[in-house]
Scaffold this motif. Structure first.
Motif, PDB file in Angstrom:
ATOM      1  N   ARG A 149      38.391  78.106  -7.721  1.00 17.91           N
ATOM      2  CA  ARG A 149      38.992  79.560  -7.652  1.00 17.91           C
ATOM      3  C   ARG A 149      38.825  80.544  -8.719  1.00 17.91           C
ATOM      4  N   ALA A 151      36.555  80.483 -10.942  1.00 14.51           N
ATOM      5  CA  ALA A 151      35.183  80.919 -11.399  1.00 14.51           C
ATOM      6  C   ALA A 151      34.563  81.785 -10.118  1.00 14.51           C
ATOM      7  N   GLY A 152      35.029  81.502  -8.861  1.00  8.93           N
ATOM      8  CA  GLY A 152      34.169  81.988  -7.773  1.00  8.93           C
ATOM      9  C   GLY A 152      34.773  83.737  -7.321  1.00  8.93           C
ATOM     10  N   ILE A 153      34.760  83.484  -6.056  1.00  6.63           N
ATOM     11  CA  ILE A 153      34.803  84.802  -5.281  1.00  6.63           C
ATOM     12  C   ILE A 153      36.336  85.397  -5.284  1.00  6.63           C
ATOM     13  N   ARG A 154      37.213  84.491  -5.649  1.00  2.30           N
ATOM     14  CA  ARG A 154      38.628  85.087  -5.938  1.00  2.30           C
ATOM     15  C   ARG A 154      38.906  85.402  -7.191  1.00  2.30           C
ATOM     16  N   VAL A 157      33.320  85.776 -10.176  1.00  4.40           N
ATOM     17  CA  VAL A 157      32.232  86.472  -9.291  1.00  4.40           C
ATOM     18  C   VAL A 157      32.914  87.695  -8.866  1.00  4.40           C
ATOM     19  N   ALA A 158      34.010  87.478  -8.377  1.00  2.94           N
ATOM     20  CA  ALA A 158      34.655  89.016  -7.928  1.00  2.94           C
ATOM     21  C   ALA A 158      34.978  89.949  -8.745  1.00  2.94           C
ATOM     22  N   ARG A 181      40.378  89.178 -13.114  1.00  2.00           N
ATOM     23  CA  ARG A 181      39.317  88.390 -12.315  1.00  2.00           C
ATOM     24  C   ARG A 181      38.293  87.945 -13.420  1.00  2.00           C
TER      25      ARG A 181
ATOM     26  N   LEU B  28      36.280  89.361   2.136  1.00  2.00           N
ATOM     27  CA  LEU B  28      36.952  89.352   0.435  1.00  2.00           C
ATOM     28  C   LEU B  28      37.468  90.630   0.425  1.00  2.00           C
ATOM     29  N   ALA B  31      36.647  92.142  -3.020  1.00  2.00           N
ATOM     30  CA  ALA B  31      35.063  92.592  -3.199  1.00  2.00           C
ATOM     31  C   ALA B  31      34.269  92.615  -1.800  1.00  2.00           C
ATOM     32  N   LEU B  34      30.533  91.764  -1.480  1.00  2.00           N
ATOM     33  CA  LEU B  34      30.188  90.397  -2.012  1.00  2.00           C
ATOM     34  C   LEU B  34      30.431  89.511  -0.671  1.00  2.00           C
ATOM     35  N   LEU B 114      24.662  87.448  -7.287  1.00  2.00           N
ATOM     36  CA  LEU B 114      26.153  86.859  -7.439  1.00  2.00           C
ATOM     37  C   LEU B 114      26.505  86.364  -6.037  1.00  2.00           C
ATOM     38  N   THR B 121      29.896  78.325  -5.802  1.00  2.00           N
ATOM     39  CA  THR B 121      31.131  77.931  -6.134  1.00  2.00           C
ATOM     40  C   THR B 121      32.385  77.833  -5.195  1.00  2.00           C
ATOM     41  N   HIS B 125      35.096  75.093  -3.437  1.00  2.00           N
ATOM     42  CA  HIS B 125      36.431  75.280  -3.363  1.00  2.00           C
ATOM     43  C   HIS B 125      36.639  74.679  -1.811  1.00  2.00           C
TER      44      HIS B 125
END
Lengths: 295, 295
Positions: A149, A151-154, A157-158, A181, B28, B31, B34, B114, B121, B125
């Motif tokens: 969570r 490290a990623g898109i939340r 990365v976000a 983030r 998302l 973002a 993304l 990204l 990632t 999750h």
């Protein structure tokens, strides 16, 4: 004679480096150049603030720091991958990092991308397979869930995408959401490693959470101040890039004095959050170390 | 009237698509671009062979296919990320994939990198947080351990580097070692999903392992043959690239007839491995489907 806090933190760092090396030595017989590229960036002289936070948090809760080393290593591997991908020509296009040539300058872009992918994937392998059997499968799983969570898109990365795509508005809320983030999430999860691996009482859990949140932001504010004031030699990377790339920074938003005041108040709040935690001298020392980098 | 094997496989695919969408819909709020880039590649018309394998393997072992959907989705997300990074200008530099413009052609290189990092990632999750509570933490952890092995520096990423760095020797052993990692590992782990999530007897475990190994290689041999014989419209990507990039391929090594014979014998071995598994018609159908692509 008792050792000073900086001496204890240096010892904790050395302890982490040795223990981590025995878990994952970065040698890959099948693809030696991949292992070499991963090791080049992992061993590029990082301060290991995230692993030290995880080990110090374990000590503060009376847990054996050795047991959090794999989790701390996983976090540092993800941090390392993020720097490699961040420096790529298509991203920040940086030639220097920590005073050395960046991965793609040494190994080429393709291998830099793959070294990043390898570090990210292996971080989850270390988390899933590298931990002591005394830690429950549920504890390991909780950590992996929160790591992915953060490290990623939340999380990270976000934050990266928000940083790239942001409208140049100078909106303070947006800037905070971005940094919570991009930098904050991985720093906060470092402080919470023992809280995920073991069941701990609610009170220290919330204190660590707040401490992690405050030093995460503090770290970024200090970074922004440094980017404006430091030289290449002090910074180890090209200074003044943020302003050149028209990124919003804390000094740009609040002025240099305003940013320094914000840093002071974040440090104060971080130290206050530790009041509930009996053995928190090391964590307090780390917060002061992060704040001091701006002077 | 009973449905044919291809009809049943098509149903399994539809079932996976719907179930997966409810686990991770690729929206998302923080973002949006993304999420959009991740969805663009994830929904680019992939055949979903890996998820279908995982679901068919569950059925063959008498397990509820619904319960393996999160693991299957995690595998497909990692497969998708690998295609995005693979197509980047610094890597294979491909403008088309599955007949559509590649991620970096649509979203730019930075966002493509990204989107790949995000898919990789988030796959962990989904694996850590998206599975049914009836699966034990140890089972989930076993799957994450094997997924990170298959996708990472002992599997797919290592295979990528071997492919990039290989000495142009035309060594058959090296070629097999390369493809076992680059393509084979992720196909094999798809077949083994139920074996990791649940404790299953040793005999079907070994059979599935062997089946997975053989169809993994079969997949690559067929891919190599197609790369030489198919057109852009049939292939959905630029044909003849392998030979142009001086990559060793099975037809280059054994001739086109020799490669076709190898494919036949791999199919035969894969079907043979299934003899121990009572309900293996769907798995047999998938093996035949993979083999047929070469005709």
């Amino acid at each position: 004679m008792s050792r000073t806090i900086p001496e204890q933190l240096a010892e904790l760092k050395d302890f982490f480096e040795k223990e981590a090396e025995s878990i994952f030595p970065f040698t890959l017989p099948q693809a030696p150049v991949l292992g070499e590229a991963m090791a080049y960036s992992y061993h590029a002289g990082g301060k290991r603030i995230r692993p030290i936070l995880a080990l110090a948090a374990a000590k503060a809760l009376g847990k054996d720091p050795r047991l959090v080393v794999p989790a701390a290593l996983a976090i540092e591997m993800i941090h390392t991958y993020s720097l490699i991908h961040d420096d790529l020509p298509a991203m920040d296009d940086d030639d220097f990092r920590r005073g050395r040539a960046t991965s793609h300058k040494v190994y080429g872009e393709a291998l830099a991308i793959l070294a990043g992918d390898g570090l990210l994937t292996e971080a989850f392998h270390v988390a899933a397979a590298g931990m002591d059997n005394s830690i429950s499968p549920s504890g390991k799983l909780r950590f992996i869930r929160e790591l992915s969570r953060a490290a990623g898109i939340r999380g990270m990365v976000a934050g990266q995408v928000m940083d790239m795509e942001h409208p140049d508005t100078g909106d303070a809320d947006f800037l905070e959401q971005l940094h919570v983030r991009k930098t904050g999430a991985m720093i906060q999860i470092s402080c919470l490693v023992p809280a995920f691996l073991w069941e701990i009482p609610e009170k220290p859990w919330h204190s660590l959470r707040k401490y992690g949140e405050k030093i995460g932001l503090l770290f970024q504010v200090v970074d922004d101040i440094l980017d404006e004031t430091a030289t290449l030699a002090q910074l180890g990377k090209t200074p003044g890039k943020d302003r050149k790339q028209h990124k919003i920074t804390y000094p740009a938003l609040y002025g240099r004095d305003g940013a320094a005041e914000l840093a002071d108040s974040l440090l104060h709040e971080a130290l206050q959050a530790l009041e509930d935690i009996p053995e928190s001298e090391l964590l307090a020392g780390i917060a002061r170390f992060i704040a001091k980098r701006s002077h």
